[in-house]
Design an enzyme around this catalytic site. Structure first.
Site, PDB file in Angstrom:
ATOM      1  CB  CYS A 181      -0.982  -0.108   1.245  1.00 21.65           C
ATOM      2  SG  CYS A 181      -2.318  -1.179   0.905  1.00 21.65           S
ATOM      3  N   GLY A 217     -11.336 -14.584 -12.380  1.00 23.00           N
ATOM      4  CA  GLY A 217     -10.477 -13.254 -12.313  1.00 23.00           C
ATOM      5  C   GLY A 217     -10.080 -12.681 -13.687  1.00 23.00           C
ATOM      6  CG  HIS A 218      -8.497  -9.347 -16.544  1.00 20.60           C
ATOM      7  ND1 HIS A 218      -8.852 -10.088 -17.680  1.00 20.60           N
ATOM      8  CD2 HIS A 218      -7.958  -8.020 -16.834  1.00 20.60           C
ATOM      9  CE1 HIS A 218      -8.232  -9.320 -18.463  1.00 20.60           C
ATOM     10  NE2 HIS A 218      -7.756  -8.207 -18.011  1.00 20.60           N
ATOM     11  CG  ASP A 224      -8.856  -0.537   5.584  1.00 19.49           C
ATOM     12  OD1 ASP A 224      -9.004   0.610   5.259  1.00 19.49           O
ATOM     13  OD2 ASP A 224      -8.850  -1.625   4.889  1.00 19.49           O
ATOM     14  N   GLY A 248     -14.216   9.279   0.627  1.00 18.11           N
ATOM     15  CA  GLY A 248     -13.153   8.132   0.435  1.00 18.11           C
ATOM     16  C   GLY A 248     -13.323   6.958   1.352  1.00 18.11           C
ATOM     17  CG  ASP A 259      -6.640  -2.575  -2.008  1.00 14.55           C
ATOM     18  OD1 ASP A 259      -5.418  -2.801  -2.363  1.00 14.55           O
ATOM     19  OD2 ASP A 259      -7.024  -2.042  -1.138  1.00 14.55           O
TER      20      ASP A 259
END
Length: 332
Positions: free
Chosen positions: A15, A141-142, A226, A51, A70
């Site tokens: 992150c 998924g991708h 979080d 946000g 994410d």
């Protein structure tokens, strides 16, 4: 597979790679005003406005849908652990809204001419094991051929629309609880530079926020977030501004992982952490709090804990919300 240090194939890690919060706010400033899509089913309860960690749509009186995604570059060298961390982090957005994950799909970027596909399989296996532990379906998924490895999830969850936890529901008089210790960022920065493995950091990043979310909802908490790439102070600043209050942090009460202070004193501070501190400084009263403490409070976390406006069993109280004053955040 031995011999590959995944963190060396990315410009940053976890992150801490987020676009700086100030830049991000400028990007989306005009988008929130567009409001919900005409004719779309359900009622948009939480969108771009403040946000928050995820979007929430009320389908009926008892059912809300939580949607989030994410993904990020490697934060540790071990492929399986990176997969677990990235999946735990993605699921955290649902827990931060007071929901529970229902189904997720993989998002994978892979430099297929540089790194063996067996490593990608380990990343995906780590994500699947976390999803199974969270009782969340993981289906498909991708994937794309990407110069940098990236992994994460797009997650859909369920929430009681009348018990959503959100950024803008704080009020003066509420305590602030933090469910995981800080210091993940500086330990990850040290790991990237030295290869040292910090098992307490890996354990923290792979610990689901499910129990904390359940406890928060049961305690009637309606405000929280979080703690990830913008650090404790960055996420707290957003919460305080959205709620129209001031957040007071007791720096002595904030818990840290073992080794975090040593890593900071040795200079292992990410660019994301320094950007976080620069962003919050104009709206924060630090008093006499030293630079070291400021950096730790702004440390860019990956898959951090929940910051909740309420008391949660087993979680330390690290501050309180008070009526809005000159600053959004005050650190003592």
């Amino acid at each position: 597979m031995a011999g590959y240090r995944l963190t060396q194939y990315a410009h940053g890690g976890g992150c801490a790679c987020k676009i700086p919060p100030g830049e991000l706010e400028s990007m989306v400033a005009g988008l929130a005003a567009a409001g919900p899509a005409p004719g779309a089913p359900g009622e948009l309860l939480v969108g771009l406005g403040d946000g928050d960690d995820a979007a929430v749509v009320r389908l009926d009186a008892a059912t809300g849908i939580v949607a989030t995604t994410d993904f990020f570059t490697p934060v540790v060298d071990d492929a399986y652990d990176w997969g677990r961390i990235a999946a735990t982090n993605a699921l955290s957005d649902v827990y931060a809204m007071g929901g529970r994950p229902l189904v997720a799909v993989n998002l994978l970027g892979w430099p297929r001419d540089v790194l063996p596909t067996e490593l990608a399989t380990e990343v995906l296996r780590g994500g699947m094991d976390v999803a199974r532990a969270a009782a969340c379906h993981l289906a498909g998924g991708h994937s794309v051929d990407d110069p940098e490895p990236k992994y994460g999830l797009a997650v859909t969850g369920l929430v009681d629309p009348d018990r959503v936890i959100r950024n803008d529901a704080g009020r003066a008089g509420l305590p602030l609880s933090l469910t995981k210790p800080l210091g993940i960022g500086v330990l990850n920065a040290r790991h990237k530079q030295t290869g040292e493995v910090f098992e307490p950091a890996v354990a923290a990043m792979t610990a689901l926020n499910a129990d904390a979310a359940t406890a928060a909802v049961a305690a009637g908490v309606r405000c929280g977030t979080d703690v990830t790439g913008f650090g404790l102070l960055g996420h707290l600043r957003k919460l305080a501004r959205a709620s129209g209050v001031t957040a007071v942090v007791d720096s002595a009460a904030v818990p840290y992982l073992s080794g975090a202070r040593d890593a900071l004193r040795s200079g292992y501070v990410s660019g994301g952490t320094r950007r976080n501190l620069a962003w919050v400084e104009p709206d924060t009263d630090f008093g006499a709090v030293p630079e070291e403490e400021r950096l730790l409070l702004a440390d860019a976390q990956t898959s951090g804990g929940l910051l909740l406006a309420g008391e949660i069993p087993g979680a330390p109280v690290v501050g309180e919300l008070v009526p809005r004053g000159e600053y959004a955040v005050v650190v003592r």
